[in-house]
Scaffold this active site. Structure first.
Site, PDB file in Angstrom:
ATOM      1  NE  ARG A 186      -9.467   6.819  11.277  1.00 52.85           N
ATOM      2  CZ  ARG A 186     -10.699   6.680  10.773  1.00 52.85           C
ATOM      3  NH1 ARG A 186     -10.999   7.187   9.589  1.00 52.85           N
ATOM      4  NH2 ARG A 186     -11.628   6.032  11.454  1.00 52.85           N
TER       5      ARG A 186
ATOM      6  CD  GLU B 117      -9.198  14.200  10.650  1.00 50.84           C
ATOM      7  OE1 GLU B 117      -8.462  13.630   9.826  1.00 50.84           O
ATOM      8  OE2 GLU B 117     -10.302  13.760  11.005  1.00 50.84           O
TER       9      GLU B 117
ATOM     10  CG  HIS C  88     -12.686  12.540   8.937  1.00 55.06           C
ATOM     11  ND1 HIS C  88     -11.756  12.059   9.808  1.00 55.06           N
ATOM     12  CD2 HIS C  88     -13.275  11.439   8.403  1.00 55.06           C
ATOM     13  CE1 HIS C  88     -11.775  10.734   9.816  1.00 55.06           C
ATOM     14  NE2 HIS C  88     -12.695  10.334   8.953  1.00 55.06           N
TER      15      HIS C  88
HETATM   16  C1  DGY Z   1     -14.864   5.886   9.709  1.00 55.11           C
HETATM   17  O1  DGY Z   1     -15.994   5.457   9.924  1.00 55.11           O
HETATM   18  O2  DGY Z   1     -13.858   5.333  10.124  1.00 55.11           O
HETATM   19  C2  DGY Z   1     -14.745   7.133   8.896  1.00 55.11           C
HETATM   20  O3  DGY Z   1     -13.493   7.669   8.896  1.00 55.11           O
HETATM   21  C3  DGY Z   1     -15.771   8.156   9.318  1.00 55.11           C
HETATM   22  O4  DGY Z   1     -16.954   7.761   8.831  1.00 55.11           O
END
Ligand code: DGY
Length: 326
Positions: free
Chosen positions: A241, A270, A289
């Site tokens: 993240r 983001e 992402h």
């Molecule tokens: C998640 O699933 O948490 C990812 O960041 C996106 O697939």
């Protein structure tokens, strides 16, 4: 005309056809079909009379939203991470919350490794060089990168995805260090990884890859002090993240050559604005992402989210649950 007794749900993005079709078998879905998240007022307005919500990691699902949805019984997140949802608030209100663990592990690890290799071998710079018509000859010192084989990989967060990255690193003969809240002796043997302190990992690794959840204890985990510990040639890879890394500190470290490069699937903020300083740096590689973005995996994620929704609407425990409200 017969009135449907199926429960109503709100879906915050367009789903693959197969998942959408499956939804219609047990509920009456309404959806927001744009690329971006529904604005919070739209989301609030649409959940007021819904029993279920299928959402994405870009939707903020807080206590206020839950309070505007008195009929809400289940929140089904189409992602493994769920830091956008106030889970304790949901539990308190008797709302079940589910996510999509496991199915995206290998796909996400593929991209983490792809970013590692692309940054190490300057693949994007090379492609841009050719496209710009600058390729005149074979150059002995042209676009020199770093070896991946035999290098030291530091994995921060040895969960499912961290372990999948470690398996890939094994194939490249890498030395693997890891750091986690808890030591995982069985996994250490399986993937040939050594448990070390975060400081030691940062100072010894040629590549540092982040695989922690976003929580109060991991927010800002990699800041100036941590970047200072890294080798001047080290490459930081983030597919976890964005807020796990302090962006301003990272920009400074990349500009001053404190670290070699960064390859990021996630950023803070983001999305990253097109004129953000990071994007002007030759040693920063940023993708939007997409770590879990293979067609097969995204379909599996959507189907799991639908499964969770169906169970929650029927008052059953969710197959992939992150809370236990009853
Ligand atoms: C998640 O699933 O948490 C990812 O960041 C996106 O697939």
């Amino acid at each position: 005309m017969a009135v449907s007794t199926k429960p109503t749900v709100y879906v915050t993005r367009h789903l693959p056809d197969e998942a959408w079709k499956r939804l219609w078998e047990f509920c009456r879905p309404a959806s927001w079909d744009f690329e971006y998240s529904p604005p919070s007022a739209v989301l609030r307005e649409n959940v007021t009379d819904k029993a279920g919500l299928l959402c994405l990691l870009t939707d903020t699902i807080d206590a206020e939203l839950m309070d505007s949805a008195p009929l809400l019984r289940v929140i089904s997140q189409c992602a493994v991470g769920y830091d956008n949802i106030d889970v304790p608030a949901a539990t308190l209100r008797g709302i079940r919350v589910g996510n999509t663990p496991g199915v995206l592990t290998e796909t996400t690890a593929d991209l983490a490794f792809c970013l590692l290799m692309a940054a190490a071998r300057r693949v994007v710079e090379g492609a841009e060089y050719v496209k710009a018509g600058r390729w005149q000859t074979w150059g002995l010192t042209l676009l020199l990168g770093q070896d991946v084989h035999g290098a030291t990989l530091g994995i921060v967060g040895m969960g499912r995805i961290g372990a999948a990255v470690a398996r890939r690193a094994g194939g490249f003969g890498m030395r693997i260090l890891y750091h986690d809240r808890v030591r995982k002796p069985a996994l250490e043997v399986q993937v040939g990884a050594t448990f070390v302190s975060l400081d030691r990992l940062l100072s010894e690794a040629d590549y540092v890859t982040l695989h922690v959840d976003l929580s109060a204890s991991t927010q800002g985990l990699i800041g100036e002090a941590e970047l200072d510990l890294m080798k001047p040639t080290a490459i930081l890879i983030n597919t976890s993240r964005g807020p796990v890394v302090q962006t301003a500190a990272l920009v400074t470290a990349l500009k001053s050559g404190k670290i070699g490069a960064a390859a990021l699937d996630v950023t803070d903020p983001e999305p990253l604005p097109g004129d953000h300083e990071l994007l002007g740096l030759p040693n920063a590689l940023v993708v939007p992402h997409i770590a879990s973005a293979s067609s097969a995996t995204r379909l599996r994620m959507a189907m799991m989210a639908v499964e969770n929704l169906e169970a929650g609407l029927a008052g059953r425990p969710l197959p992939y649950s992150v809370n236990a409200p009853d």
